[in-house]
Motif scaffolding. Structure first.
Motif, mmCIF file in Angstrom:
data_model
loop_
_atom_site.group_PDB
_atom_site.id
_atom_site.type_symbol
_atom_site.label_atom_id
_atom_site.label_comp_id
_atom_site.label_asym_id
_atom_site.label_seq_id
_atom_site.Cartn_x
_atom_site.Cartn_y
_atom_site.Cartn_z
ATOM 1 N N ILE A 45 64.407 50.572 -68.184
ATOM 2 C CA ILE A 45 65.724 50.611 -67.106
ATOM 3 C C ILE A 45 64.971 50.332 -65.717
ATOM 4 O O ILE A 45 63.981 50.974 -65.351
ATOM 5 N N PHE A 46 65.696 49.459 -64.996
ATOM 6 C CA PHE A 46 65.359 49.217 -63.500
ATOM 7 C C PHE A 46 66.414 49.878 -62.680
ATOM 8 O O PHE A 46 67.677 49.798 -62.964
ATOM 9 N N ALA A 47 65.995 51.138 -62.145
ATOM 10 C CA ALA A 47 66.947 51.800 -61.414
ATOM 11 C C ALA A 47 66.698 52.009 -60.032
ATOM 12 O O ALA A 47 65.585 51.845 -59.310
ATOM 13 N N GLU A 100 71.929 51.126 -61.884
ATOM 14 C CA GLU A 100 70.751 50.997 -62.945
ATOM 15 C C GLU A 100 71.054 50.056 -64.006
ATOM 16 O O GLU A 100 72.125 49.823 -64.418
ATOM 17 N N VAL A 101 69.959 49.233 -64.098
ATOM 18 C CA VAL A 101 70.021 48.251 -64.969
ATOM 19 C C VAL A 101 69.035 48.570 -66.455
ATOM 20 O O VAL A 101 67.927 49.059 -66.162
ATOM 21 N N ARG A 102 69.744 48.332 -67.646
ATOM 22 C CA ARG A 102 69.216 48.660 -68.905
ATOM 23 C C ARG A 102 68.720 47.240 -69.117
ATOM 24 O O ARG A 102 69.359 46.624 -69.925
ATOM 25 N N ALA A 103 67.588 46.962 -68.687
ATOM 26 C CA ALA A 103 67.150 45.315 -69.082
ATOM 27 C C ALA A 103 66.776 45.180 -70.434
ATOM 28 O O ALA A 103 67.219 44.178 -70.848
ATOM 29 N N VAL A 104 66.093 46.285 -70.975
ATOM 30 C CA VAL A 104 65.878 46.309 -72.415
ATOM 31 C C VAL A 104 66.544 47.660 -73.218
ATOM 32 O O VAL A 104 66.061 48.621 -72.475
ATOM 33 N N GLY A 130 68.126 34.250 -75.872
ATOM 34 C CA GLY A 130 68.985 35.067 -75.198
ATOM 35 C C GLY A 130 69.451 34.368 -73.830
ATOM 36 O O GLY A 130 68.706 33.659 -73.402
ATOM 37 N N PRO A 131 70.593 34.763 -73.333
ATOM 38 C CA PRO A 131 71.042 34.119 -72.262
ATOM 39 C C PRO A 131 70.134 34.521 -71.013
ATOM 40 O O PRO A 131 69.384 35.537 -71.228
ATOM 41 N N SER A 132 70.435 33.931 -69.765
ATOM 42 C CA SER A 132 69.592 34.474 -68.600
ATOM 43 C C SER A 132 69.812 35.886 -68.486
ATOM 44 O O SER A 132 70.953 36.315 -68.327
ATOM 45 N N GLY A 133 68.844 36.574 -68.088
ATOM 46 C CA GLY A 133 69.140 37.991 -67.797
ATOM 47 C C GLY A 133 69.250 39.014 -68.723
ATOM 48 O O GLY A 133 69.606 40.290 -68.686
ATOM 49 N N CYS A 134 69.009 38.618 -70.036
ATOM 50 C CA CYS A 134 69.101 39.645 -71.315
ATOM 51 C C CYS A 134 68.014 40.379 -71.372
ATOM 52 O O CYS A 134 68.022 41.266 -72.488
ATOM 53 N N GLY A 135 66.685 40.204 -70.716
ATOM 54 C CA GLY A 135 65.682 41.142 -70.849
ATOM 55 C C GLY A 135 64.721 40.493 -71.480
ATOM 56 O O GLY A 135 63.862 41.188 -72.180
ATOM 57 N N LYS A 136 64.656 39.147 -71.754
ATOM 58 C CA LYS A 136 63.474 38.616 -72.401
ATOM 59 C C LYS A 136 62.180 38.592 -71.936
ATOM 60 O O LYS A 136 61.195 39.174 -72.473
ATOM 61 N N SER A 137 62.132 38.348 -70.381
ATOM 62 C CA SER A 137 60.818 38.432 -69.729
ATOM 63 C C SER A 137 60.511 39.998 -69.593
ATOM 64 O O SER A 137 59.236 40.307 -69.876
ATOM 65 N N THR A 138 61.213 40.914 -69.550
ATOM 66 C CA THR A 138 60.886 42.318 -69.313
ATOM 67 C C THR A 138 60.258 42.583 -70.583
ATOM 68 O O THR A 138 59.407 43.305 -70.684
ATOM 69 N N THR A 139 60.932 42.300 -71.639
ATOM 70 C CA THR A 139 60.286 42.604 -73.015
ATOM 71 C C THR A 139 58.803 42.128 -73.136
ATOM 72 O O THR A 139 57.827 42.672 -73.577
ATOM 73 N N PHE A 173 52.825 31.953 -68.323
ATOM 74 C CA PHE A 173 53.824 32.324 -67.509
ATOM 75 C C PHE A 173 54.788 31.296 -67.373
ATOM 76 O O PHE A 173 54.313 29.907 -67.816
ATOM 77 N N GLN A 174 55.910 31.500 -67.207
ATOM 78 C CA GLN A 174 57.201 30.410 -67.107
ATOM 79 C C GLN A 174 56.869 29.451 -66.187
ATOM 80 O O GLN A 174 56.926 28.216 -66.493
ATOM 81 N N ASN A 175 56.050 29.673 -65.124
ATOM 82 C CA ASN A 175 55.483 28.374 -64.278
ATOM 83 C C ASN A 175 54.093 28.499 -64.166
ATOM 84 O O ASN A 175 53.177 27.904 -63.302
ATOM 85 N N THR A 213 62.641 32.149 -74.930
ATOM 86 C CA THR A 213 63.432 30.976 -74.379
ATOM 87 C C THR A 213 64.742 31.151 -74.391
ATOM 88 O O THR A 213 65.383 32.228 -74.959
ATOM 89 N N HIS A 214 65.719 30.513 -73.286
ATOM 90 C CA HIS A 214 67.064 30.637 -73.519
ATOM 91 C C HIS A 214 67.698 29.233 -74.201
ATOM 92 O O HIS A 214 68.736 29.238 -74.380
ATOM 93 N N ASP A 215 66.842 28.367 -74.646
ATOM 94 C CA ASP A 215 67.336 27.325 -75.295
ATOM 95 C C ASP A 215 67.241 27.447 -76.882
ATOM 96 O O ASP A 215 66.121 27.592 -77.347
HETATM 97 N N1 LIG Z 1 62.000 44.382 -60.926
HETATM 98 C C1 LIG Z 1 63.355 44.382 -61.193
HETATM 99 N N2 LIG Z 1 64.075 45.118 -60.443
HETATM 100 C C2 LIG Z 1 65.467 45.454 -60.995
HETATM 101 N N3 LIG Z 1 66.193 44.681 -61.980
HETATM 102 C C3 LIG Z 1 65.291 43.911 -62.628
HETATM 103 C C4 LIG Z 1 64.062 43.602 -62.279
HETATM 104 N N4 LIG Z 1 63.184 42.749 -63.163
HETATM 105 C C5 LIG Z 1 64.503 42.418 -64.001
HETATM 106 N N5 LIG Z 1 65.695 42.993 -63.652
HETATM 107 C C6 LIG Z 1 66.886 43.074 -64.314
HETATM 108 O O1 LIG Z 1 66.685 43.027 -65.581
HETATM 109 C C7 LIG Z 1 67.424 42.365 -66.592
HETATM 110 C C8 LIG Z 1 66.628 41.442 -67.464
HETATM 111 O O2 LIG Z 1 65.705 40.450 -66.620
HETATM 112 P P1 LIG Z 1 64.702 39.525 -67.328
HETATM 113 O O3 LIG Z 1 63.837 39.055 -66.306
HETATM 114 O O4 LIG Z 1 63.997 40.251 -68.474
HETATM 115 O O5 LIG Z 1 65.631 38.419 -67.952
HETATM 116 P P2 LIG Z 1 65.288 37.272 -68.870
HETATM 117 O O6 LIG Z 1 66.008 37.375 -70.245
HETATM 118 O O7 LIG Z 1 64.109 36.992 -68.843
HETATM 119 O O8 LIG Z 1 66.072 35.881 -68.085
HETATM 120 P P3 LIG Z 1 65.708 34.544 -67.518
HETATM 121 O O9 LIG Z 1 65.985 33.953 -68.751
HETATM 122 O O10 LIG Z 1 66.720 34.238 -66.733
HETATM 123 O O11 LIG Z 1 64.166 34.686 -67.416
HETATM 124 C C9 LIG Z 1 68.256 41.425 -65.505
HETATM 125 O O12 LIG Z 1 69.443 41.776 -65.459
HETATM 126 C C10 LIG Z 1 67.380 41.620 -63.989
HETATM 127 O O13 LIG Z 1 68.368 41.518 -63.012
#
Ligand SMILES: Nc1ncnc2c1ncn2[C@@H]1O[C@H](COP(=O)(O)OP(=O)(O)OP(=O)(O)O)[C@@H](O)[C@H]1O
Ligand SMILES: [Mg+2]
Lengths: 328, 353
Positions: free
Chosen positions: B11-13, B18-22, B39-48, B84-86, B194-196
């Motif tokens: 959770i990012f709060a 508060e965002v439940r990223a995963v 998953g689509p952008s912002g679905c929490g892949k990178s966070t995972t 990393f992505q880049n 990936t989101h592709d």
């Molecule tokens: N440091 C942070 N602080 C607050 N919210 C965050 C933070 N990092 C990520 N989030 C939120 O968590 C959610 C998931 O982010 P994440 O980076 O995991 O997405 P993603 O699936 O990797 O997207 P993308 O395909 O665009 O890379 C998003 O809604 C993002 O806004």
């Protein structure tokens, strides 16, 4: 057709640059050339306007600078000490401060402001504060040292009771113990005074370094010290190099800080001009007359030319080294 | 060594949100397999991924590498390689120095460092580029350097965060095959983000589809494509995307609008119907009518932009064999292949048939 257009553009460009070129010509190029010429005029007296106002061309002024009894070489050594101590120390310190500031999140803005305050404060005012801090009776430094059980140090001279730390080591009549402690104060002041700008530059470039480099380093198990040396420093090297060049040049031209702490005569109490620098000498010679009543401007010019050449050489060395060490 | 994520939540709060990223992710990644996190952008892949790497701390839940609980272990002790992505190649070091860097941290003997550096440079095919700086490399080459740098430590787990997103289409195709090859050769358990969807499907042994931090479906790519559990997964997989129609079930028959396309065993209700573009056949005896607006030849196939009043969007796509005769402006009858047609609950969007 195209040719014509090009030359019109060239003319337009020149026209825009003209005011700058004129001003630079009057205030930079002409004085430089004139200084060079003047330094080779022996027995030059600018007060004589009608007839020939110098005796002959030659290296006489340079010879005089380095002849017995002239203090110029000592001032040159003072300047070198300032350059080679204050520049590395201030750059290292500012790098450490910038990294420390960058790593703390709360109060970062506040501390950043605090660190920048000296930059906007008057140099002379800070100099006076420093001379009070290092005063031999009740100065802050001595109060601190005595409260820790040490005996007070005669930093800037005046009080013969106080102990000098350089006693026994610095026995030269000019570079004596008094000179040593005074130089410490001067260097501390110069370093202190130059920190804010350096910290600001380094901090802003630190903040623009991609966090992922650090994450990658962390995953690879890089120690903090190694991350600093192998990643942070190389990535900051363009800024460090910029600061190195500008502060080298600045230190070679040090003058204000000397006057701010030690007054017009650049001396600690009981000594004669013992904190003087090259620029101090140059300035002095533009005002002073010789015993026979001649102005000494050509000596000042010779001093200026020597400083100019030294700075050129150092800048050339710096850029040569930077080609190998700086990562753009 | 397999990886297990148990009820993993992040959770990012901040002050007002508060965002439940995963959200309660429960996945087992089998040893030596390549898993695509999709998953689509912002679905929490990178966070995972960052939680697996140890760069982010989970809010709750656990991470196991084999039997070892690594939830609180610091990143350098986990034995992972991350791309990393880049790429995050150190710009001031040469390719060789970049690859050697992790090994020097491990304080290995010089000879072994060199030998391993060359070995992995060869594996990813960049042994001629060792003395270049990252700036002097193409995107694809940089990417391979990043993979070599991640692999050279011989990590237990390889994590890739959208490593192909900076590459052009052809290079992407080529590099993803290379990643697959390297992964097979080394047998390292790999998570690929990936989101592709096409990318994920082509290279993964198994894919996990995520939406807003929640796992939607997991399985073999073809299986997920053929049997999506809900409308989101069906829509997310496949190019061109699936066509959505409003429909109904009446007396055991399935209708798009008022046109019958098949049968159903479910009781009468309003439903949403998804039909893949390749799920149509021109058939004069069928009931569903479509108006052909445009015909595009895409090599082997013909892509038709068509309209039907029940379609969710104004237009939808049909892909048929290139030698079937269709003209623009024509109205044709189409039949629907039952295995390309999914029926979803109108409200929950879960697949019911
Ligand atoms: N440091 C942070 N602080 C607050 N919210 C965050 C933070 N990092 C990520 N989030 C939120 O968590 C959610 C998931 O982010 P994440 O980076 O995991 O997405 P993603 O699936 O990797 O997207 P993308 O395909 O665009 O890379 C998003 O809604 C993002 O806004
Ligand atoms: Mg991401």
């Amino acid at each position: 057709m195209v040719e014509g257009k090009k030359s019109i553009n060239f003319l337009k460009g020149m026209l825009c640059l003209l005011p700058a070129i004129v001003l630079l010509g009057i205030f930079t190029f002409y004085p430089i050339v004139n200084t060079f010429l003047m330094s080779f005029k022996e027995g030059y007296n600018y007060l004589i306007t009608n007839e020939k106002n110098f005796e002959s061309w030659g290296f006489g002024n340079y010879v005089k600078l380095f002849s017995e009894g002239n203090n110029f070489p000592k001032y040159l050594i003072n300047t070198m000490v300032i350059v080679f101590v204050s520049v590395p120390v201030s750059i290292t310190l500012s790098l450490l401060i910038a990294v420390a500031l960058n790593s703390i999140k709360p109060l970062q803005r506040f501390l950043q402001t605090i660190f920048f305050l000296p930059y906007v404060t008057n140099t002379i005012a800070i100099g006076m504060v420093f001379s009070v801090m290092f005063e031999s009776h009740q100065g802050l430094m001595n109060t601190l040292i005595t409260s820790l059980g040490g005996s007070s140090i005669n930093w800037l001279g005046g009080n013969t009771q106080a102990v000098l730390i350089g006693e026994g080591i610095f026995t030269h009549p000019f570079f004596n113990a008094q000179w040593f402690t005074s130089m410490i104060v001067l260097l501390a002041y110069i370093v202190w005074n130059s920190l804010p700008f350096k910290v600001l530059i380094l901090l802003s470039s630190l903040q623009s370094i991609d966090k992922q480099y650090y994450q990658a380093a962390q995953i690879d198990g890089t120690t903090k010290a190694r991350t600093f040396m192998r990643i942070t420093v190389p990535l900051l090297s363009p800024q460090i190099f910029y600061l190195l060049i500008t502060s080298f040049i600045g230190a070679f031209k040090e003058y204000t800080s000397v006057v701010a702490i030690f007054g017009d005569n650049a001396q600690s109490v009981g000594q004669k001009n013992n904190m003087a620098t090259v620029v101090w000498y140059i300035y002095q010679k533009t005002k002073e007359q010789s015993l026979s009543g001649y102005p000494q401007t050509s000596l000042a010019a010779a001093g200026a030319v020597i400083l100019f050449i030294i700075i050129m050489i150092f800048t050339a060395i710096n850029s040569y080294v930077s080609k190998k060490k700086v990562h753009y | 060594m397999d990886i297990r994520l148990v009820n993993l939540t992040r959770i990012f709060a901040d002050k007002n949100s508060e965002v439940r990223a995963v959200d309660n992710l429960d996945i087992t990644i089998p040893s030596g397999k390549l898993i695509g996190l999709l998953g689509p952008s912002g679905c929490g892949k990178s966070t995972t991924l960052y939680m697996i790497a140890g760069l982010l701390e989970p809010s709750s839940g656990q991470i196991f590498f084999g039997d070892e609980d690594v939830t609180t272990l610091s990143p350098e002790k986990r034995g992972i390689g991350l791309v990393f992505q880049n790429y995050a190649l150190y710009p001031h070091m040469t390719v060789k120095q970049n690859i050697m860097f992790p090994l020097q941290n491990m304080k290995l003997p010089k000879a072994e460092i060199l030998q391993r550096t060359v070995k992995y440079a060869k594996l990813v095919g960049i042994e001629e580029l060792l003395n270049r700086k990252p700036k002097q490399l193409s995107g694809g080459q940089q990417q391979r350097v990043a993979i070599a740098r991640a692999l050279v430590k011989e990590p237990r787990v390889l994590l890739l965060d959208e490593p192909l997103s900076n590459l052009d289409a052809r290079l992407r195709l080529q590099t993803r095959e290379e990643i697959k090859r390297i992964q097979r050769e080394t047998g390292i358990t790999t998570v690929f983000v990936t989101h592709d969807q096409e990318e994920a499907m082509s290279i993964s042994d198994e894919i996990v589809v995520m939406k807003l931090g929640v796992e939607q479906q997991r399985g073999n790519p073809q299986e997920v494509y053929d049997q999506p559990v809900n409308q989101f997964v069906a829509k997310f997989l496949g190019t061109p995307p699936i066509n959505i129609f409003s429909g109904k079930i009446q007396n055991g028959d399935l209708y798009v609008g008022e046109e019958k396309i098949g049968t159903s065993t479910l009781e009468d209700q309003e439903v949403t119907i998804g039909i893949r573009p390749e799920g149509f056949e021109i058939d004069p005896d069928a009931q569903m009518t479509v108006v052909v607006k445009q015909v595009e030849y895409i090599g082997r196939d013909k892509s038709i932009v068509a309209t039907n009043p029940a379609s969710e969007k104004e237009n939808f796509r049909i892909i048929i064999d290139a030698n079937v005769e269709v003209k623009e402006g024509e109205t044709v009858k189409v039949a629907v292949k039952p295995n390309k047609c999914f029926v979803f609950d109108k409200l929950t969007e879960k697949r019911v048939q």
